[in-house]
Design a protein around this motif. Structure first.
Motif, PDB file in Angstrom:
ATOM      1  N   THR A   7       0.799  -1.240   0.000  1.00 61.34           N
ATOM      2  CA  THR A   7       0.000   0.000   0.000  1.00 61.34           C
ATOM      3  C   THR A   7       0.824   1.278   0.000  1.00 61.34           C
ATOM      4  N   ASP A   8       2.152   1.167   0.198  1.00 61.24           N
ATOM      5  CA  ASP A   8       3.034   2.338   0.269  1.00 61.24           C
ATOM      6  C   ASP A   8       2.679   3.254   1.431  1.00 61.24           C
ATOM      7  N   THR A   9       2.069   2.703   2.474  1.00 60.65           N
ATOM      8  CA  THR A   9       1.703   3.492   3.656  1.00 60.65           C
ATOM      9  C   THR A   9       2.162   2.766   4.909  1.00 60.65           C
ATOM     10  N   VAL A  10       2.467   3.551   5.948  1.00 62.07           N
ATOM     11  CA  VAL A  10       2.796   3.006   7.262  1.00 62.07           C
ATOM     12  C   VAL A  10       1.549   3.063   8.126  1.00 62.07           C
ATOM     13  N   PRO A  11       1.529   2.379   9.265  1.00 59.87           N
ATOM     14  CA  PRO A  11       0.368   2.470  10.151  1.00 59.87           C
ATOM     15  C   PRO A  11       0.061   3.921  10.505  1.00 59.87           C
ATOM     16  N   PRO A  12      -1.229   4.279  10.655  1.00 53.88           N
ATOM     17  CA  PRO A  12      -1.593   5.666  10.967  1.00 53.88           C
ATOM     18  C   PRO A  12      -0.860   6.211  12.193  1.00 53.88           C
ATOM     19  N   VAL A  13      -0.693   5.363  13.192  1.00 51.45           N
ATOM     20  CA  VAL A  13       0.064   5.749  14.379  1.00 51.45           C
ATOM     21  C   VAL A  13       1.322   4.883  14.420  1.00 51.45           C
ATOM     22  N   LEU A  14       2.444   5.484  14.036  1.00 56.54           N
ATOM     23  CA  LEU A  14       3.717   4.765  13.995  1.00 56.54           C
ATOM     24  C   LEU A  14       4.533   5.170  15.215  1.00 56.54           C
ATOM     25  N   ASP A  15       4.601   4.272  16.219  1.00 52.12           N
ATOM     26  CA  ASP A  15       5.372   4.628  17.413  1.00 52.12           C
ATOM     27  C   ASP A  15       6.861   4.450  17.154  1.00 52.12           C
ATOM     28  N   VAL A  16       7.659   4.987  18.076  1.00 56.74           N
ATOM     29  CA  VAL A  16       9.106   5.009  17.886  1.00 56.74           C
ATOM     30  C   VAL A  16       9.682   3.596  17.878  1.00 56.74           C
ATOM     31  N   CYS A  64      10.936   5.957   8.364  1.00 55.90           N
ATOM     32  CA  CYS A  64      11.245   5.490   9.718  1.00 55.90           C
ATOM     33  C   CYS A  64      12.415   6.252  10.323  1.00 55.90           C
ATOM     34  N   GLU A  65      13.431   6.533   9.521  1.00 58.39           N
ATOM     35  CA  GLU A  65      14.576   7.272  10.053  1.00 58.39           C
ATOM     36  C   GLU A  65      14.174   8.689  10.437  1.00 58.39           C
ATOM     37  N   GLU A  66      13.321   9.312   9.622  1.00 53.23           N
ATOM     38  CA  GLU A  66      12.838  10.658   9.970  1.00 53.23           C
ATOM     39  C   GLU A  66      12.031  10.628  11.265  1.00 53.23           C
ATOM     40  N   LYS A  67      11.225   9.577  11.438  1.00 48.70           N
ATOM     41  CA  LYS A  67      10.428   9.426  12.659  1.00 48.70           C
ATOM     42  C   LYS A  67      11.340   9.349  13.878  1.00 48.70           C
ATOM     43  N   LEU A  68      12.398   8.546  13.806  1.00 51.86           N
ATOM     44  CA  LEU A  68      13.317   8.415  14.928  1.00 51.86           C
ATOM     45  C   LEU A  68      14.095   9.701  15.179  1.00 51.86           C
ATOM     46  N   CYS A  69      14.501  10.371  14.114  1.00 49.12           N
ATOM     47  CA  CYS A  69      15.255  11.622  14.265  1.00 49.12           C
ATOM     48  C   CYS A  69      14.433  12.705  14.950  1.00 49.12           C
ATOM     49  N   SER A  70      13.133  12.702  14.704  1.00 48.01           N
ATOM     50  CA  SER A  70      12.269  13.754  15.268  1.00 48.01           C
ATOM     51  C   SER A  70      11.701  13.388  16.632  1.00 48.01           C
ATOM     52  N   HIS A  71      12.036  12.203  17.138  1.00 47.06           N
ATOM     53  CA  HIS A  71      11.519  11.787  18.449  1.00 47.06           C
ATOM     54  C   HIS A  71      12.649  11.241  19.325  1.00 47.06           C
ATOM     55  N   ILE A  72      13.765  11.944  19.351  1.00 51.39           N
ATOM     56  CA  ILE A  72      14.896  11.537  20.181  1.00 51.39           C
ATOM     57  C   ILE A  72      14.695  12.070  21.599  1.00 51.39           C
ATOM     58  N   ASP A  73      14.810  11.193  22.563  1.00 49.45           N
ATOM     59  CA  ASP A  73      14.783  11.601  23.971  1.00 49.45           C
ATOM     60  C   ASP A  73      15.818  10.796  24.735  1.00 49.45           C
ATOM     61  N   MET A 103       8.238   0.715  16.941  1.00 47.94           N
ATOM     62  CA  MET A 103       7.937   0.079  15.657  1.00 47.94           C
ATOM     63  C   MET A 103       8.755   0.713  14.537  1.00 47.94           C
ATOM     64  N   ALA A 104       8.942   2.048  14.599  1.00 47.76           N
ATOM     65  CA  ALA A 104       9.745   2.724  13.574  1.00 47.76           C
ATOM     66  C   ALA A 104      11.161   2.176  13.545  1.00 47.76           C
ATOM     67  N   GLY A 105      11.727   1.878  14.723  1.00 51.21           N
ATOM     68  CA  GLY A 105      13.071   1.309  14.776  1.00 51.21           C
ATOM     69  C   GLY A 105      13.134  -0.073  14.155  1.00 51.21           C
ATOM     70  N   HIS A 106      12.141  -0.921  14.481  1.00 53.13           N
ATOM     71  CA  HIS A 106      12.117  -2.268  13.907  1.00 53.13           C
ATOM     72  C   HIS A 106      11.891  -2.225  12.395  1.00 53.13           C
ATOM     73  N   LEU A 107      10.992  -1.352  11.963  1.00 52.44           N
ATOM     74  CA  LEU A 107      10.706  -1.247  10.532  1.00 52.44           C
ATOM     75  C   LEU A 107      11.894  -0.676   9.763  1.00 52.44           C
ATOM     76  N   LEU A 108      12.655   0.204  10.416  1.00 57.69           N
ATOM     77  CA  LEU A 108      13.843   0.757   9.776  1.00 57.69           C
ATOM     78  C   LEU A 108      14.840  -0.358   9.457  1.00 57.69           C
ATOM     79  N   VAL A 109      15.036  -1.255  10.403  1.00 58.69           N
ATOM     80  CA  VAL A 109      15.945  -2.386  10.180  1.00 58.69           C
ATOM     81  C   VAL A 109      15.402  -3.296   9.086  1.00 58.69           C
ATOM     82  N   ALA A 110      14.085  -3.568   9.113  1.00 56.26           N
ATOM     83  CA  ALA A 110      13.469  -4.423   8.092  1.00 56.26           C
ATOM     84  C   ALA A 110      13.564  -3.788   6.716  1.00 56.26           C
ATOM     85  N   ALA A 111      13.328  -2.484   6.641  1.00 54.11           N
ATOM     86  CA  ALA A 111      13.401  -1.782   5.356  1.00 54.11           C
ATOM     87  C   ALA A 111      14.820  -1.793   4.808  1.00 54.11           C
TER      88      ALA A 111
END
Length: 352
Positions: free
Chosen positions: A235-244, A266-275, A246-254
């Motif tokens: 579908t070329d889409t990620v889940p509507p709510v992509l938590d950090v 996924c990398e952009e998601k992780l970069c924008s949610h660093i704590d 899952m983004a990490g796991h999907l980044l490795v899979a991708a």
């Protein structure tokens, strides 16, 4: 996901022919002066009223020896301008157009505040009078008028992703089964090959025989991660709510299956949610898999002493220290002030 598109296409038209008969050509020529005209009866084309204006002695001083001929737009109350094209033809005694006295005008936009358009020098009177194309002092001119309607077509959003998503969910014509984390997933060889160069090599290339058996077992991946990976592939889409997480796991899979767009998302998601709680894990991930943008974002975050202290107290710190010891030289060099350049150079050689 997709956008709506509006396409304006002038494809709908309505055409009508109107014949203007001037009975008593000579009388009209004698009675009407230069600049004076005879209006035809109005006729309707394309939902608007039109008329033909006939000037037997021309409509101006520079065309006094000519017949002037115009199409007049009579719908003064029209809400919009109207596009039309027209042709004038002198008819012979048999009612057929005379090719030498036929003229076609390209499309013209007629103003909604009334407008007329045509030929100041349609035909020279002297030439017409010796042409033999009039009978009993009667002149017949046909006007072929075509009104063009601009029809705005709204093209609906693309739905290929929805159809492919249905194909995945319904398992129609599926020819592969994957076993991941104790769960089975059906898929289509051609779709996976089209979306991933790695799947293409494995399923259609030299490794095809080793993947002929079914089910195909995928190790080192959680079932929910593989499910999300398949969803993106179809579908070329990620889940509507992509938590950090899952983004990490999907980044490795991708990265594993070389799906570039998913990697970027996924990398952009992780970069924008660093704590401070996740930065050690993200930095280890970036170092191990070569995610340069994520690594740079983590090092920038840890340049703050308070963030660094919080990271060292997190659960991920020991994992980072044991799995990626070399990253600490860059981290220390990053946080040292610029005046300690010599110390930086020493640190950068410590893990060589």
């Amino acid at each position: 996901m997709a956008e709506q598109y509006k396409i304006s296409a002038a494809m709908v038209s309505e055409e009508r022919s109107y014949v203007l008969k001037v009975d008593g050509y000579s009388r009209a020529k004698a009675l009407l002066k230069n600049g004076e005209c005879v209006d035809s009866d109005p006729f309707s084309v394309g939902g608007h009223d039109w008329a033909v204006l006939y000037y037997p002695n021309g409509d101006g001083d520079d065309c006094a020896d000519f017949i002037s001929l115009f199409v007049s737009f009579e719908s003064a109350d029209a809400a919009e301008d109207v596009k039309a094209k027209f042709a004038f033809s002198v008819l012979d005694e048999n009612g057929e157009p005379v090719s030498s006295y036929s003229y076609t005008h390209p499309m013209h936009t007629f103003s909604s505040k009334s407008d007329n358009w045509g030929y100041h020098k349609f035909i020279k009177r002297a030439d017409l009078e010796v042409s033999g194309h009039m009978r009993d002092d009667c002149l017949a001119i046909r006007c072929d008028l075509t009104v063009i309607h601009d029809k705005e077509t709204i093209v609906p959003p693309g739905n290929l992703h929805r159809h492919l998503g249905d194909l995945l969910n319904n398992k129609d014509a599926a020819d592969l089964t994957f076993q991941v984390g104790g769960q089975s997933f059906s898929a289509h060889r051609c779709v996976l090959a089209a979306r991933s160069s790695v799947f293409k090599a494995e399923l259609l290339g030299a490794m095809e025989e080793s993947y002929a058996a079914s089910p195909i077992e995928i190790c080192d991946m959680e079932a929910d991660v593989f499910k999300s990976l398949l969803h993106f592939i179809y579908t070329d889409t990620v889940p509507p709510v992509l938590d950090v997480v899952m983004a990490g796991h999907l980044l490795v899979a991708a990265d594993r299956y070389n799906i570039g767009r998913l990697k970027m998302i996924c990398e952009e998601k992780l970069c924008s949610h660093i704590d401070s709680g996740m930065v050690a894990t993200s930095l280890a991930l970036a170092e191990q898999h070569g995610f340069h943008a994520l690594k740079k974002a983590c090092l920038k975050f840890l340049a703050s002493p308070s963030n660094l202290e919080a990271m060292m107290a997190s659960d991920g710190y020991e994992h980072l220290k044991s799995s990626c010891p070399s990253v600490f030289k860059e981290l220390v060099a990053e946080i040292l002030p610029a005046e300690l350049k010599a110390a930086k150079d020493i640190i950068m050689t410590m893990w060589k």
